[in-house]
Design a protein around this motif. Structure first.
Motif, PDB file in Angstrom:
ATOM      1  N   ILE A   3      35.371  25.676   6.401  1.00 23.04           N
ATOM      2  CA  ILE A   3      34.227  26.437   5.904  1.00 23.04           C
ATOM      3  C   ILE A   3      34.365  27.902   6.307  1.00 23.04           C
ATOM      4  CG2 ILE A   3      31.749  26.739   6.129  1.00 23.04           C
ATOM      5  CD1 ILE A   3      31.554  24.047   5.237  1.00 23.04           C
ATOM      6  N   HIS A   4      34.843  28.115   7.528  1.00 24.17           N
ATOM      7  CA  HIS A   4      35.042  29.488   8.001  1.00 24.17           C
ATOM      8  C   HIS A   4      36.023  30.233   7.086  1.00 24.17           C
ATOM      9  CE1 HIS A   4      35.423  32.899  10.645  1.00 24.17           C
ATOM     10  NE2 HIS A   4      36.735  32.698  10.726  1.00 24.17           N
ATOM     11  N   ASP A   5      37.095  29.572   6.681  1.00 26.91           N
ATOM     12  CA  ASP A   5      38.083  30.190   5.792  1.00 26.91           C
ATOM     13  C   ASP A   5      37.467  30.528   4.437  1.00 26.91           C
ATOM     14  OD1 ASP A   5      40.004  29.921   7.763  1.00 26.91           O
ATOM     15  OD2 ASP A   5      40.835  28.059   6.920  1.00 26.91           O
ATOM     16  N   ILE A   6      36.643  29.630   3.928  1.00 26.90           N
ATOM     17  CA  ILE A   6      35.984  29.866   2.639  1.00 26.90           C
ATOM     18  C   ILE A   6      35.048  31.060   2.734  1.00 26.90           C
ATOM     19  CG2 ILE A   6      34.343  28.896   0.976  1.00 26.90           C
ATOM     20  CD1 ILE A   6      35.596  26.125   1.660  1.00 26.90           C
ATOM     21  N   ILE A   7      34.250  31.102   3.782  1.00 25.60           N
ATOM     22  CA  ILE A   7      33.308  32.213   3.974  1.00 25.60           C
ATOM     23  C   ILE A   7      34.067  33.526   4.132  1.00 25.60           C
ATOM     24  CG2 ILE A   7      31.598  33.194   5.562  1.00 25.60           C
ATOM     25  CD1 ILE A   7      30.657  30.265   6.037  1.00 25.60           C
ATOM     26  N   GLU A   8      35.128  33.509   4.921  1.00 24.42           N
ATOM     27  CA  GLU A   8      35.930  34.724   5.123  1.00 24.42           C
ATOM     28  C   GLU A   8      36.570  35.174   3.811  1.00 24.42           C
ATOM     29  OE1 GLU A   8      36.861  37.920   7.161  1.00 24.42           O
ATOM     30  OE2 GLU A   8      35.690  36.277   7.980  1.00 24.42           O
ATOM     31  N   GLY A   9      37.042  34.228   3.029  1.00 28.73           N
ATOM     32  CA  GLY A   9      37.630  34.550   1.730  1.00 28.73           C
ATOM     33  C   GLY A   9      36.623  35.191   0.795  1.00 28.73           C
ATOM     34  N   LYS A  10      35.406  34.669   0.799  1.00 29.67           N
ATOM     35  CA  LYS A  10      34.350  35.253  -0.038  1.00 29.67           C
ATOM     36  C   LYS A  10      34.006  36.665   0.416  1.00 29.67           C
ATOM     37  CE  LYS A  10      32.071  31.229  -1.901  1.00 29.67           C
ATOM     38  NZ  LYS A  10      30.789  30.610  -2.212  1.00 29.67           N
ATOM     39  N   LYS A  11      33.964  36.881   1.727  1.00 28.44           N
ATOM     40  CA  LYS A  11      33.684  38.227   2.242  1.00 28.44           C
ATOM     41  C   LYS A  11      34.763  39.205   1.790  1.00 28.44           C
ATOM     42  CE  LYS A  11      31.206  37.003   6.468  1.00 28.44           C
ATOM     43  NZ  LYS A  11      31.255  37.000   7.944  1.00 28.44           N
ATOM     44  N   GLN A  12      36.020  38.773   1.892  1.00 27.76           N
ATOM     45  CA  GLN A  12      37.127  39.637   1.478  1.00 27.76           C
ATOM     46  C   GLN A  12      37.057  39.925  -0.017  1.00 27.76           C
ATOM     47  OE1 GLN A  12      40.663  37.627   2.809  1.00 27.76           O
ATOM     48  NE2 GLN A  12      40.304  38.149   4.952  1.00 27.76           N
ATOM     49  N   TRP A  13      36.741  38.910  -0.822  1.00 28.37           N
ATOM     50  CA  TRP A  13      36.649  39.103  -2.264  1.00 28.37           C
ATOM     51  C   TRP A  13      35.506  40.063  -2.613  1.00 28.37           C
ATOM     52  CZ3 TRP A  13      39.656  38.908  -6.178  1.00 28.37           C
ATOM     53  CH2 TRP A  13      39.143  38.974  -7.463  1.00 28.37           C
ATOM     54  N   ARG A  14      34.373  39.907  -1.949  1.00 31.02           N
ATOM     55  CA  ARG A  14      33.240  40.809  -2.209  1.00 31.02           C
ATOM     56  C   ARG A  14      33.594  42.251  -1.828  1.00 31.02           C
ATOM     57  NH1 ARG A  14      29.452  36.445   0.018  1.00 31.02           N
ATOM     58  NH2 ARG A  14      28.823  35.363  -1.879  1.00 31.02           N
ATOM     59  N   ALA A  15      34.289  42.427  -0.717  1.00 33.65           N
ATOM     60  CA  ALA A  15      34.709  43.774  -0.309  1.00 33.65           C
ATOM     61  C   ALA A  15      35.687  44.349  -1.329  1.00 33.65           C
ATOM     62  CB  ALA A  15      35.344  43.733   1.075  1.00 33.65           C
ATOM     63  N   HIS A  16      36.581  43.512  -1.826  1.00 31.26           N
ATOM     64  CA  HIS A  16      37.535  43.944  -2.845  1.00 31.26           C
ATOM     65  C   HIS A  16      36.796  44.392  -4.109  1.00 31.26           C
ATOM     66  CE1 HIS A  16      41.108  43.908  -5.391  1.00 31.26           C
ATOM     67  NE2 HIS A  16      40.407  43.190  -6.244  1.00 31.26           N
ATOM     68  N   MET A  17      35.842  43.581  -4.561  1.00 33.66           N
ATOM     69  CA  MET A  17      35.106  43.918  -5.774  1.00 33.66           C
ATOM     70  C   MET A  17      34.216  45.145  -5.571  1.00 33.66           C
ATOM     71  SD  MET A  17      36.386  42.102  -8.042  1.00 33.66           S
ATOM     72  CE  MET A  17      35.325  42.653  -9.364  1.00 33.66           C
ATOM     73  N   ALA A  18      33.753  45.380  -4.372  1.00 34.29           N
ATOM     74  CA  ALA A  18      32.981  46.595  -4.088  1.00 34.29           C
ATOM     75  C   ALA A  18      33.871  47.823  -4.269  1.00 34.29           C
ATOM     76  CB  ALA A  18      32.404  46.550  -2.676  1.00 34.29           C
ATOM     77  N   ARG A  19      35.129  47.717  -3.868  1.00 35.26           N
ATOM     78  CA  ARG A  19      36.086  48.817  -4.081  1.00 35.26           C
ATOM     79  C   ARG A  19      36.295  49.053  -5.574  1.00 35.26           C
ATOM     80  NH1 ARG A  19      41.448  47.495  -1.326  1.00 35.26           N
ATOM     81  NH2 ARG A  19      41.973  49.548  -2.118  1.00 35.26           N
ATOM     82  N   VAL A  20      36.373  47.980  -6.337  1.00 32.66           N
ATOM     83  CA  VAL A  20      36.555  48.106  -7.792  1.00 32.66           C
ATOM     84  C   VAL A  20      35.336  48.789  -8.404  1.00 32.66           C
ATOM     85  CG1 VAL A  20      36.765  46.829  -9.967  1.00 32.66           C
ATOM     86  CG2 VAL A  20      38.093  46.112  -7.962  1.00 32.66           C
TER      87      VAL A  20
END
Length: 102
Positions: A3-20
């Motif tokens: 679950i920690h990996d999933i949550i961390e992955g979502k955080k990274q994806w959201r940060a990536h999309m914020a850059r976009v």
């Protein structure tokens, strides 16, 4: 995958999309079209690799230099996208191999 990996992955994806989303609109359009293309036929290691974040880095540098997105990628965005994954195994390759019996 925990679950920690999933949550961390979502955080990274959201940060990536914020850059976009911080990019100018023309850059966002080109990025989203490339992303859509890569998700459809792109490289098998797309999510594990740095392709998408590398594109955002490249686009951010272009914005900082005051260049338009088509100055960076050229008029044929599809050819630019294909060039980035030319040496990568794609889902399309896997599918072609499965129907041809290889």
């Amino acid at each position: 995958m925990s679950i920690h990996d999933i949550i961390e992955g979502k955080k990274q994806w959201r940060a990536h999309m914020a850059r976009v989303k911080a990019l100018p609109p023309d850059y966002q359009i080109v990025y989203k079209e490339m992303q859509r293309y890569y998700f459809k036929v792109g490289p098998v290691d797309l999510l594990d690799g740095s392709l998408l974040s590398g594109i955002v880095d490249f686009f951010e540098e272009g914005v900082a230099a005051g260049r338009g997105v088509l100055e960076l990628v050229g008029d044929d965005v599809a050819a630019f996208a294909d060039e980035l994954i030319k040496d990568s195994r794609t889902y399309a390759d896997i599918y072609q191999g499965s129907i041809s019996g290889k």
